[in-house]
Scaffold this active site. Structure first.
Site, PDB file in Angstrom:
ATOM      1  N   GLN A  32       0.939  -1.266   0.186  1.00 20.36           N
ATOM      2  CA  GLN A  32      -0.187   0.053  -0.125  1.00 20.36           C
ATOM      3  C   GLN A  32       1.026   1.132   0.166  1.00 20.36           C
ATOM      4  O   GLN A  32       1.550   1.465   1.074  1.00 20.36           O
ATOM      5  CB  GLN A  32      -1.038  -0.125   1.104  1.00 20.36           C
ATOM      6  CG  GLN A  32      -2.131   1.223   1.194  1.00 20.36           C
ATOM      7  CD  GLN A  32      -2.924   1.126   2.331  1.00 20.36           C
ATOM      8  OE1 GLN A  32      -2.544   1.431   3.444  1.00 20.36           O
ATOM      9  NE2 GLN A  32      -4.138   0.522   2.173  1.00 20.36           N
ATOM     10  N   SER A  76       3.345  -1.043   3.629  1.00 23.51           N
ATOM     11  CA  SER A  76       3.348  -2.292   3.847  1.00 23.51           C
ATOM     12  C   SER A  76       3.747  -3.434   3.091  1.00 23.51           C
ATOM     13  O   SER A  76       3.169  -3.426   1.927  1.00 23.51           O
ATOM     14  CB  SER A  76       1.697  -2.604   4.473  1.00 23.51           C
ATOM     15  OG  SER A  76       1.551  -1.611   5.349  1.00 23.51           O
ATOM     16  N   GLU A  88     -10.361  -1.522   5.115  1.00 21.08           N
ATOM     17  CA  GLU A  88      -9.205  -1.432   6.031  1.00 21.08           C
ATOM     18  C   GLU A  88      -9.741  -1.199   7.510  1.00 21.08           C
ATOM     19  O   GLU A  88      -9.221  -1.951   8.278  1.00 21.08           O
ATOM     20  CB  GLU A  88      -8.150  -0.587   5.384  1.00 21.08           C
ATOM     21  CG  GLU A  88      -6.855  -0.582   6.323  1.00 21.08           C
ATOM     22  CD  GLU A  88      -5.849   0.435   5.951  1.00 21.08           C
ATOM     23  OE1 GLU A  88      -4.657   0.141   6.248  1.00 21.08           O
ATOM     24  OE2 GLU A  88      -6.399   1.454   5.354  1.00 21.08           O
TER      25      GLU A  88
END
Length: 377
Positions: A121, A156, A239
């Protein structure tokens, strides 16, 4: 039986439990936390097992209630977490499923489901802080490509990723929420540099990413140009709305383990500690009910979680920190021993009030979008 579930949903639960009981004993040993190539192979191997068993698409092609049952049962059974597949399975994949074209869904979703590709991301930036809309990574159109330059941070799983869900500014003159575009960028493209970052716990699970005139095909844009903020809200709703479901189950399990440890080492005799653990038990039971409510709302809204996910994320972040603070109290002096259970979890819990949108941002969302309070000036 939980009467909030239909017979069909309970049948799904029973079949999943039976399969997990057969599949989990066949897994190889988990690799070291520092062995990222090994962790990638392990996590993707588990995803392939789910794919072969028919459970791989539960994260976006199943009703939200089945998704909830899947996360609950896999966590209770001690199954591997999504690990390196976190962004692809829980963020980028659901976003592409909801917003992508037929060609984009055909290209990117099957490799995620089979465990062939890893996503990272690329949202946060060094100079933007928690204000995501302040991003400055630029992308300008050059024929059939966007040319991208800038930097991302806290990316990430960038060190093992094949693709990046990337936010870029395509119109610097537009109001800042309207000049953003959502791109899928190949991580092996020329001009991409990845520099891993080490956490307080000693692991490297995210990285800085530097982009020097990286060419990304226009065909890799999800949604319209300059409509990336709306697409991003879809990503963030997943998320914050459902990505932490399995972790709530894990926290409830840890809470039970803490109570057993406290009884064994004598700390259970402290009434203040017992009250603290009791309050946490009520907290996580309430969070589980909130999760069920959010899932019901998502089913009515076409499968995309709503703003209730911000309420959940806000409270869960703090409850998790409180849980591992209580673990330190149970452990006493052993809370400084990194080889003891829960110690590294306590260190990682500190990041939860920042990850997936800071608690300050979540409070703004709750105030403005749920309570209807005026925006600050």
């Amino acid at each position: 039986m939980d009467l909030s579930y239909t017979p069909e949903e309970e049948d799904f639960r029973a079949r999943l439990r039976a399969w997990l009981a057969e599949a989990l004993p066949t897994l190889p040993a988990r690799p070291s936390p520092e062995d990222w190539p090994g962790r990638r192979a392990y996590d993707l191997g588990w995803q392939r097992m789910l794919y072969d068993a028919g459970y791989a698409d539960v994260h976006w092609d199943a009703p939200p209630t089945l998704r909830l049952i899947f996360l609950e049962e896999t966590e209770r059974a001690g199954a591997p977490y999504v690990g390196a597949g976190f962004v692809g399975l829980l963020h980028a994949g659901p976003t592409i499923a909801a917003e992508g074209t037929a060609a984009q869904r055909a290209r990117w979703l099957p490799p995620i489901l089979r465990g062939d590709e890893v996503w990272c991301q690329g949202f946060s930036e060094p100079d933007a802080g928690s204000d995501l809309a302040a991003l400055r990574t630029r992308a300008w159109r050059d024929g059939d490509d966007y040319v991208v330059s800038g930097a991302k941070i806290w990316t990430s799983h960038a060190e093992v990723a094949d693709w990046c869900e990337l936010l870029v500014r395509t119109d610097p003159d537009a109001p800042r929420h309207r000049g953003i575009t959502w791109l899928a960028m190949p991580m092996d493209a020329p001009g991409v540099t990845v520099r891993p970052l080490r956490t307080l716990a000693g692991s490297a699970e995210f990285a800085e990413v530097f982009l020097d005139e990286v060419r990304v095909p226009v065909a890799h844009r999800v949604g319209a140009e300059n409509d990336g903020w709306r697409v991003t809200m879809v990503t963030l709703s997943f998320e914050r709305g459902t990505a932490f479901v399995g972790e709530v189950v894990a926290c409830r399990r840890v809470l039970g383990e803490l109570a057993r440890e406290a009884r064994a080492n004598g700390r259970w005799d402290d009434p203040a500690l017992r009250r603290r653990l009791g309050a946490l038990n009520a907290e996580f039971r309430a969070l589980w009910r909130l999760t069920q409510w959010n899932v019901s709302e998502a089913e009515q809204g076409g499968g995309v979680p709503g703003t209730g996910g911000s309420v959940f994320k806000l409270r869960y972040s703090h409850a998790r920190q409180e849980l591992y603070d209580a673990a330190a109290e149970v452990l006493g002096a052993d809370c400084l021993d990194l080889d003891r259970p829960w110690v590294l979890d306590r260190l990682s819990s500190l990041s939860y009030t920042i990850a997936a949108g800071t608690s300050q941002i979540q409070r703004n969302i709750v105030a403005e979008r749920i309570l209807g309070l005026p925006k600050g000036r």
